[in-house]
Enzyme design. Structure first.
Site, PDB file in Angstrom:
ATOM      1  N   TYR A 160       0.842  -1.192   0.000  1.00  0.00           N
ATOM      2  CA  TYR A 160       0.000   0.000   0.000  1.00  0.00           C
ATOM      3  C   TYR A 160       0.879   1.245   0.000  1.00  0.00           C
ATOM      4  CZ  TYR A 160      -4.378   2.515   0.941  1.00  0.00           C
ATOM      5  OH  TYR A 160      -5.487   3.326   0.849  1.00  0.00           O
TER       6      TYR A 160
ATOM      7  N   TYR B  26      -5.700   5.428  -7.339  1.00  0.00           N
ATOM      8  CA  TYR B  26      -5.972   5.308  -5.915  1.00  0.00           C
ATOM      9  C   TYR B  26      -7.396   4.817  -5.750  1.00  0.00           C
ATOM     10  CZ  TYR B  26      -6.809   6.739  -1.063  1.00  0.00           C
ATOM     11  OH  TYR B  26      -7.127   6.759   0.273  1.00  0.00           O
TER      12      TYR B  26
END
Length: 388
Positions: free
Chosen positions: A291, A341
């Site tokens: 991440y 994103y």
């Protein structure tokens, strides 16, 4: 775990800065694409999982896509920390016979609508614990996620001698992968380390190119019982491990009151569970999806996951280990810095492609991939692997 649950399908909308559609439409498109990828019909679905802060109610997604009765529906909290947790929830429902086909989804207009990067300074006060907590932060200038992460980054630099260039190498690798990915927003647009260093400050020591994108789009993952997907066109991807973790004295993006604030102990907790469940260790992992909402937090994740020791991530990255041919090809889709994103859901999809052997930046011999979710919040992770 009986490992009855497998990932059978993935699907997404295009990733953009202006979708021109409602978030509900994005969610439904992603769900239908994922079901088509799995070779299943909406009528086969009996469970839905999404994020607490998703704006698309399960019943509206079900009605709009032709899904009928639902025997399982739930949501996972803490923003990007929820991504792998949605798959864990789906897996648990299937393992225990509560549902047979569960779709996990996330959709938003995060660029053309509400932009998370703008922070919470202008949000109305409320009588909840979250807003009370923010009241101790905003008067001192901690209004945005970038400002909050900057404190972690500065402490990591102080303890281990890391530099802005060490963070920038993460962005360079991500953008190199994205440049080969036609679905990535930054397709065909790699960057150099010099360009990273020349990008404007957002919150020192974070440059613009240390910060993930703001994107519109939707992503869905189909988790199904093994016996429901036999004979379909994609081999099922095994869920070898699935875990959540919240560390001691956990705060939302501001866990500054621990004895040490340069690590991510909740990710260490997730890692220990994943390795115990799967019977694997760091040495058995062939690729990773880490991440990357902000580059500095990629480094302690690599350390918590056991790929290098404390403070050793800068050298690990500088040695080329995240690149194709390196020890741990990472974020081969371009990550949230390069592709889009989507609160980490597109990263899970990339892990599925890596196991299937269909990534646009496919390393050789991938049999196990580790995936992480949002950091500096309660988080989650997965290990996905080949069908035994």
């Amino acid at each position: 775990m009986s490992r009855r649950a497998v990932i059978a399908g993935i699907g997404a909308t295009e990733f953009s800065k202006q979708s021109g559609r409602s978030e509900l439409q994005l969610a439904c498109e992603a769900v239908l694409h994922a079901l088509a990828d799995a070779g299943l019909e909406p009528s086969d679905v009996d469970g839905l999982v999404t994020f607490v802060n998703d704006s698309n109610p399960e019943i509206e997604v079900a009605r709009s896509t032709g899904i009928g009765e639902l025997t399982f529906f739930t949501r996972v909290g803490y923003g990007g920390g929820a991504a792998c947790g949605t798959v864990q929830q789906a897996m648990l429902a299937i393992e225990h016979g509560v549902a047979d086909v569960v779709v996990c989804y996330r959709a938003f207009n995060e660029r053309s609508g509400v932009r998370f990067g703008l922070g919470h300074a202008d949000r109305p006060m409320a009588a909840g614990a979250d807003r009370a907590g923010y009241s101790w932060l905003t008067p001192f200038g901690l209004n945005t996620p970038a400002q909050e992460v900057a404190i972690f980054a500065r402490r990591y630099m102080h303890e281990f001698g890391a530099t802005s260039e060490d963070f920038g190498r993460v962005a360079v690798v991500d953008r190199a992968y994205a440049a080969n990915n036609p679905k990535a927003w930054f397709y065909g647009r790699p960057i150099t380390l010099a360009e990273h260093q020349e990008s404007r400050w957002i919150a020192e020591p974070l440059h613009l190119l240390d910060c993930c994108q703001e994107s519109d789009g939707g992503q869905a993952i189909v988790v199904a019982a093994q016996d429901r997907v036999a004979g379909l066109r994609h081999r099922p991807v095994r869920i070898l491990g699935a875990a959540q973790g919240s560390g001691a004295d956990q705060h939302l993006m501001t866990s500054y009151y621990r004895p040490q604030i340069s690590g991510i102990p909740e990710m260490g907790l997730v890692a220990r569970q994943l390795y115990a469940q799967s019977g694997l260790g760091p040495q058995d992992i062939d690729a990773a999806v880490i991440y990357d909402h902000f580059t500095p937090l990629v480094l302690p994740q690599l350390e918590e996951l056991g790929f290098c020791g404390r403070g050793e991530a800068p050298a690990f990255i500088a040695d080329g280990n995240l690149e194709i041919g390196g020890r741990l090809p990472t974020n081969t889709h371009g990550g949230q810095l390069g592709e889009a994103y989507l609160h980490g859901m597109n990263g899970i999809a990339e892990a599925v492609r890596l196991v299937r052997g269909t990534s646009v930046n496919q390393p050789e011999g991938v049999e196990a991939v580790i995936v992480t979710s949002g950091t500096a919040v309660p988080t989650s992770g997965l290990i996905l692997g080949v069908d035994a």
